[in-house]
Design an enzyme around this catalytic site. Sequence first.
Site, short mmCIF file in Angstrom:
data_model
loop_
_atom_site.label_atom_id
_atom_site.label_comp_id
_atom_site.label_asym_id
_atom_site.label_seq_id
_atom_site.Cartn_x
_atom_site.Cartn_y
_atom_site.Cartn_z
N ARG A 66 -14.91 -3.11 49.35
CA ARG A 66 -14.90 -2.96 47.90
C ARG A 66 -15.35 -4.25 47.21
O ARG A 66 -14.86 -5.33 47.54
CB ARG A 66 -13.51 -2.58 47.40
CG ARG A 66 -13.11 -1.14 47.73
CD ARG A 66 -11.65 -0.90 47.37
NE ARG A 66 -11.32 0.52 47.38
CZ ARG A 66 -10.96 1.19 48.45
NH1 ARG A 66 -10.89 0.57 49.62
NH2 ARG A 66 -10.67 2.48 48.38
N SER A 182 5.60 18.13 50.59
CA SER A 182 4.59 17.35 49.86
C SER A 182 3.20 17.90 50.11
O SER A 182 2.80 18.16 51.26
CB SER A 182 4.66 15.88 50.32
OG SER A 182 3.65 15.10 49.73
N SER A 234 -7.29 14.00 41.34
CA SER A 234 -8.36 13.24 40.69
C SER A 234 -9.62 13.07 41.51
O SER A 234 -10.67 12.75 40.95
CB SER A 234 -7.82 11.85 40.29
OG SER A 234 -7.49 11.10 41.44
N HIS A 262 -3.11 12.43 35.91
CA HIS A 262 -4.49 12.69 35.49
C HIS A 262 -4.59 13.87 34.52
O HIS A 262 -5.69 14.39 34.31
CB HIS A 262 -5.39 12.92 36.70
CG HIS A 262 -5.60 11.69 37.52
ND1 HIS A 262 -6.55 10.74 37.20
CD2 HIS A 262 -4.95 11.23 38.61
CE1 HIS A 262 -6.50 9.75 38.09
NE2 HIS A 262 -5.54 10.02 38.95
N THR A 290 1.68 8.41 33.80
CA THR A 290 1.26 7.03 33.61
C THR A 290 0.97 6.76 32.15
O THR A 290 0.64 7.67 31.39
CB THR A 290 0.01 6.71 34.45
OG1 THR A 290 -0.33 5.34 34.29
CG2 THR A 290 -1.19 7.56 34.01
N LYS A 293 -3.77 5.59 31.83
CA LYS A 293 -5.01 6.37 31.86
C LYS A 293 -5.30 6.90 30.45
O LYS A 293 -5.76 6.16 29.60
CB LYS A 293 -4.92 7.45 32.94
CG LYS A 293 -4.90 6.83 34.34
CD LYS A 293 -4.89 7.83 35.45
CE LYS A 293 -5.11 7.20 36.81
NZ LYS A 293 -4.11 6.17 37.18
N THR A 323 10.98 -7.03 35.88
CA THR A 323 10.90 -7.37 34.47
C THR A 323 10.33 -6.20 33.67
O THR A 323 9.40 -5.53 34.11
CB THR A 323 10.02 -8.61 34.28
OG1 THR A 323 10.60 -9.70 35.01
CG2 THR A 323 9.91 -9.00 32.82
N THR A 408 -9.58 6.33 50.33
CA THR A 408 -9.24 7.11 49.14
C THR A 408 -9.59 8.58 49.35
O THR A 408 -8.87 9.47 48.90
CB THR A 408 -9.98 6.54 47.92
OG1 THR A 408 -9.68 5.14 47.81
CG2 THR A 408 -9.56 7.24 46.65
#
Length: 452
Positions: A66, A182, A234, A262, A290, A293, A323, A408
């Site tokens: 990458r 799952s 995604s 997503h 999230t 996004k 934190t 991925t």
Amino acid sequence: MTRSRNENRYQLVGCDDLTAAAAGLNGSLGADSPEHLSADSGSILFDYRAAFETAVEQVKGEGRYRVFADLRRVRGRFPRAVRRREDGSEQDVVVWCSNDYLGMGQHPDVIAAMQAEIEAAGAGAGGTRNISGTTRSAVDLEAELADWHGKQAALLFTSGYVGNEATLSTLQRILPGLIIFSDSLNHASMIAGIRNGGCERHIFAHNDLEHLENLLRAAPAHAPKLIAFESVYSMDGDISDLAGTIALAKKYGALTYLDEVHAVGLYGARGAGIAERDGLLDQIDIIECTLGKAIGVMGGYIAADAMIIDAVRSWASGFIFTTSLPPALTAGALASVRWLKAHPEVREAHQERAAALKARFAAVGIPVLPSVSHIVPVHVGDPVHCKLISDLLLEQHGIYVQPINYPTVPKGTERLRFTPSPDHDDGMMDELVTAMDKLWTRCNVARRPVAA
């Protein structure tokens, strides 16, 4: 306990492989390499640097190394950005792979809310949620998120990854004997949370409800169970059968855990996701999302019954010992969520842009995978070609789309993943399709027949 191949698709390399390869490179490094010697003989015990070099070289050798694009986002110009090359020169580019699906990271309301919060509260939260870090904007945001998903409560995390990992591992501590079912294409963060909890787990074939039911039927009837799945996947752009999954959960006494990362902001009358679009919000037990996004900021959260949220809040190490998000981030997310709830037209524009790009690619034979969502994945099938096309698009056309390679996606399914936003206009699409058409011929990548 059963496992599928896909469950292990995020493992880069085994420890034995790296150790053997490192031993083969032993002694090949420069004099400045760290050498760990035994006190009595002076012999090299292990060449740590060689092991790290081997790990990197293995990735490079497989064509999936990458390279990060150094981008400077410019307020008000999304999806345009400025790229800094390695030689220090700059290039104007159009970003086609951002997860800021709606450009909310550039929205005036979001920016104004963040600026105002910095002026009012300063930069950081000051501590963990338990120790002085529960800021007013965080509390207000959790209430807004709970309302969005039709739940009693919500809980913030520092990222969507942390939200999944912390919640799924914690549920296994709260529910002794829990069995998790799952989907085989669940995100790495879900896989990590399930594995780290150590409970019995079963992987069902992607979106295969018959396989899922077979696994549920074979499990002890009295055992606590949880089905973990996503709404929008995604990498392929497909959408799970929420109603069918919920029906199985009810039949076999299982909780449902839905990742809407997503989909949140993008589907449903108020943007709460696929569960809202399908009228099923009240039938999902735990929703995970999230803020990084479509909401355009950073962070993650879960929404559920207040007792579930309180239990996770009280037990999850990933929540307790970190934190809190800075108040500017939570204030910005709060402004974004409130705006998205009231503006369905942005979701309509987003869907139109995705459909338009798919149609333009199809018209010239560019092989778009069968996506039913806003994701536009283009099949390449080879990691070297995938990176080459990505590099040429960037260098020669000012078009930035990141290659998606293993781990991925499975080997042989390498792709370019486009995420058009409402701000990608027709001119940008014309430039992209023309460039892709030329490169598909130049790189000799397979096309699909163009409909007459």
